[in-house]
Design a protein around this motif. Structure first.
Motif, PDB file in Angstrom:
ATOM      1  N   ILE A 158       6.552 -19.478  -1.320  1.00  0.00           N
ATOM      2  CA  ILE A 158       5.672 -17.957  -1.829  1.00  0.00           C
ATOM      3  C   ILE A 158       5.431 -17.843  -3.059  1.00  0.00           C
ATOM      4  O   ILE A 158       4.593 -18.077  -3.833  1.00  0.00           O
ATOM      5  CB  ILE A 158       7.577 -17.332  -2.874  1.00  0.00           C
ATOM      6  N   ARG A 159       4.200 -16.919  -2.547  1.00  0.00           N
ATOM      7  CA  ARG A 159       3.373 -16.548  -3.789  1.00  0.00           C
ATOM      8  C   ARG A 159       3.312 -15.448  -4.216  1.00  0.00           C
ATOM      9  O   ARG A 159       3.738 -14.516  -3.528  1.00  0.00           O
ATOM     10  CB  ARG A 159       1.756 -16.652  -3.149  1.00  0.00           C
ATOM     11  N   TYR A 160       3.407 -15.203  -5.267  1.00  0.00           N
ATOM     12  CA  TYR A 160       3.339 -13.442  -6.491  1.00  0.00           C
ATOM     13  C   TYR A 160       1.909 -13.186  -6.350  1.00  0.00           C
ATOM     14  O   TYR A 160       0.957 -14.271  -7.218  1.00  0.00           O
ATOM     15  CB  TYR A 160       4.103 -13.413  -7.532  1.00  0.00           C
ATOM     16  N   ALA A 161       1.237 -11.760  -6.329  1.00  0.00           N
ATOM     17  CA  ALA A 161      -0.298 -11.819  -5.766  1.00  0.00           C
ATOM     18  C   ALA A 161      -0.247 -10.499  -6.533  1.00  0.00           C
ATOM     19  O   ALA A 161       0.141  -9.278  -5.892  1.00  0.00           O
ATOM     20  CB  ALA A 161      -0.645 -12.115  -4.284  1.00  0.00           C
ATOM     21  N   ASP A 162      -0.990 -10.076  -7.807  1.00  0.00           N
ATOM     22  CA  ASP A 162      -0.795  -8.974  -8.345  1.00  0.00           C
ATOM     23  C   ASP A 162      -2.133  -8.228  -7.759  1.00  0.00           C
ATOM     24  O   ASP A 162      -3.438  -8.554  -8.705  1.00  0.00           O
ATOM     25  CB  ASP A 162      -0.815  -9.168 -10.190  1.00  0.00           C
ATOM     26  N   ARG A 163      -2.638  -7.811  -6.870  1.00  0.00           N
ATOM     27  CA  ARG A 163      -3.572  -7.149  -7.128  1.00  0.00           C
ATOM     28  C   ARG A 163      -4.155  -6.522  -8.028  1.00  0.00           C
ATOM     29  O   ARG A 163      -6.139  -5.540  -7.952  1.00  0.00           O
ATOM     30  CB  ARG A 163      -4.169  -6.735  -5.426  1.00  0.00           C
ATOM     31  N   ARG A 164      -3.624  -5.486  -8.392  1.00  0.00           N
ATOM     32  CA  ARG A 164      -4.301  -4.386  -9.007  1.00  0.00           C
ATOM     33  C   ARG A 164      -4.968  -4.964 -10.337  1.00  0.00           C
ATOM     34  O   ARG A 164      -5.895  -4.218 -10.675  1.00  0.00           O
ATOM     35  CB  ARG A 164      -2.866  -3.598  -9.412  1.00  0.00           C
ATOM     36  N   SER A 165      -4.413  -5.803 -11.455  1.00  0.00           N
ATOM     37  CA  SER A 165      -4.687  -6.755 -12.186  1.00  0.00           C
ATOM     38  C   SER A 165      -5.941  -6.905 -11.587  1.00  0.00           C
ATOM     39  O   SER A 165      -7.261  -7.095 -12.351  1.00  0.00           O
ATOM     40  CB  SER A 165      -4.522  -7.614 -12.845  1.00  0.00           C
ATOM     41  N   THR A 166      -6.624  -7.759 -10.452  1.00  0.00           N
ATOM     42  CA  THR A 166      -7.963  -8.627  -9.844  1.00  0.00           C
ATOM     43  C   THR A 166      -8.936  -7.333  -8.974  1.00  0.00           C
ATOM     44  O   THR A 166      -9.645  -7.439  -8.699  1.00  0.00           O
ATOM     45  CB  THR A 166      -7.109  -9.488  -9.565  1.00  0.00           C
TER      46      THR A 166
END
Length: 168
Positions: A158-166
Motif C-alpha cells: 500500500i502506498r500513499y501518494a499526495d500528488r497535490r504537494s508535488t
C-alpha cells in the motif's frame, strides 16, 4: 465459453465489481471439478474504498486472485483457500473540496463500532446444534465455507501518494 463459466463470471462480477475491474469470462480460469478458480490482472477501482468513507481514492492492481476448494474433502474440515498475490494499492487524498464532513466522519466510525459489537454478539450467541439441522443445504454450505475460510496474501503493498504537494 461454457454455461458454468458464464454463470460463475456473472456471480463474481456482482460480488467483486464494486472493488475491481476485469472480472470477465475471458479472464476467468475455472476448473469446476478440480475446485479451482483463478482471476489475473485485475484493476482496483477508484471507488473501491467508498463504502468505508475514508477521505482517499484508491487505484492499483491485483496480480492474482485464486480460490481453491477440495470438493472431495470439503465436508471434513478441508479449508476453502483464497490466495491474493501481487496486490499493489495506491491511496490518494480526495481532490480539493472533496473532504469529508467531520460529523460524517464521526458517524462513520460509530457505524464501524456498532458493526464490530454486533459481530462479537453474534459469535457469543452461537445457535444451538438442534436448530442447525433445520437449515437448508445452501445455508449449511455457506456456513461451512465461512467457517473454513483461509486467506493467504503474498506481496501486498500500500502506498500513499499526495500528488497535490508535488504538483509544481
Amino acid at each position: 465459453m461454457n454455461r458454468a463459466t458464464k454463470f460463475v463470471a456473472r456471480q463474481l462480477q456482482s460480488l467483486l465489481g464494486t472493488y475491481v475491474d476485469g472480472v470477465t469470462e475471458e479472464t476467468l480460469s475455472l476448473q469446476l471439478l478440480g475446485g479451482k478458480l483463478k482471476l489475473e490482472n485485475l484493476r482496483i477501482r477508484e471507488t473501491a474504498l467508498a463504502e468505508i468513507e475514508l477521505p482517499v481514492c484508491a487505484s492499483g492492481t491485483v496480480g492474482k486472485l485464486e480460490l481453491s476448494v477440495n470438493l472431495l474433502r470439503f465436508w471434513w474440515n478441508e479449508p476453502v483457500v483464497i490466495i491474493l498475490e501481487d496486490v499493489d494499492i495506491v491511496l490518494e487524498p480526495l481532490a480539493q473540496g472533496e473532504t469529508m464532513d467531520p460529523a460524517a466522519f464521526a458517524a462513520h466510525f460509530q457505524r464501524i463500532r456498532q458493526w464490530k459489537e454486533s459481530q462479537v454478539r453474534a459469535i457469543q450467541e452461537k445457535r444451538d446444534p438442534h436448530q442447525r439441522s433445520e437449515d437448508g443445504f445452501l445455508a449449511r454450505l455457506a456456513r461451512k465455507v465461512r467457517d473454513s475460510l483461509e486467506i493467504r496474501i503474498r506481496n501486498f503493498r500500500i502506498r500513499y501518494a499526495d500528488r497535490r504537494s508535488t504538483a509544481d
